[in-house]
Write an enzyme that holds these catalytic residues in place. Structure first.
Site, short mmCIF file in Angstrom:
data_model
loop_
_atom_site.label_atom_id
_atom_site.label_comp_id
_atom_site.label_asym_id
_atom_site.label_seq_id
_atom_site.Cartn_x
_atom_site.Cartn_y
_atom_site.Cartn_z
N HIS A 1 -20.51 9.33 0.22
CA HIS A 1 -20.79 8.07 0.93
C HIS A 1 -22.30 7.81 0.93
O HIS A 1 -23.08 8.70 1.27
CB HIS A 1 -20.26 8.13 2.36
CG HIS A 1 -20.40 6.82 3.07
ND1 HIS A 1 -19.59 5.74 2.79
CD2 HIS A 1 -21.26 6.42 4.04
CE1 HIS A 1 -19.96 4.72 3.56
NE2 HIS A 1 -20.96 5.11 4.32
N LYS B 1 0.82 -1.21 0.00
CA LYS B 1 0.00 0.00 0.00
C LYS B 1 0.85 1.26 0.00
O LYS B 1 0.52 2.25 -0.66
CB LYS B 1 -0.96 0.00 1.18
CG LYS B 1 -1.89 1.20 1.16
CD LYS B 1 -2.89 1.23 2.29
CE LYS B 1 -3.70 2.52 2.17
NZ LYS B 1 -4.64 2.73 3.22
#
Length: 194
Positions: free
Chosen positions: A108, A64
């Site tokens: 979201h 990552k």
């Protein structure tokens, strides 16, 4: 203002925003779509609209940290000023957050702090709630925990299925996100000109 949109999937919010940037309904320049899934349909949308796109995965980068460092370099190469997340299904880490403080927003599909994370619509329906919502917020190091810009409630009807509720939540997103992006881009452009 040079803008990048990050997306991971189908890209309906990306396309609505892209069309408004292209038609100059939203100020600024949409300079890049970044997608972390090389086969995602959103890439075809970007190609059709003539928007530059890039894709690579965490696996390609090894981990990552390396992925996000490569992503920061890509954003520097494109001279990106602001990031819009539109269905990007990864948590943003410190290399990007540090480089873009208060310049990354997210959409979201829930009325935060209700149902952070994945499968928000399904979870609200399964819990037999009477309403859910849509939230637009700045990104921080937490999971859907950044400062809220705006929210709108979406009712859950007694006969709703996942398909019908998703359609209503997405309709709310498609209306609300461009309005907020336009307001933010207008405000940022005014600051840049001062």
């Amino acid at each position: 203002m040079r803008v990048a949109i990050f997306a991971s999937g189908n890209g309906t919010n990306f396309e609505i925003l892209a069309q408004q940037f292209l038609n100059q309904q939203i100020p600024g320049q949409l300079s890049l779509l970044f997608c972390d899934h090389p086969q995602a349909p959103v890439i075809k949308r970007a190609e059709r609209l003539g928007i530059a796109w890039e894709t690579f995965t965490v696996k390609e980068c090894g981990n990552k940290v390396a992925y996000e460092q490569r992503l920061v370099q890509l954003l520097k190469d494109y001279k990106i000023d602001f990031i819009i997340l539109a269905g990007y299904l990864r948590v943003i880490g410190s290399p990007i957050l540090d480089y873009y403080p208060k310049r990354i927003i997210n959409l979201h599909p829930a009325y935060l702090p209700e149902y952070p994370g994945l499968h928000s619509i399904e979870r609200a329906l399964a819990d037999k709630k009477t309403q859910t919502g849509v939230t637009i917020h700045y990104i921080d190091a937490g999971l859907d925990s950044g400062p809220i810009i705006t929210q709108k409630r979406v009712p859950i009807l007694p006969n709703d299925t996942l398909t019908t509720l998703e359609a209503r939540v997405h309709a709310c997103e498609h209306q609300l996100y461009p309005q907020v992006v336009k307001q933010l881009m207008t405000a940022f452009e005014k600051k840049e000109q001062i």
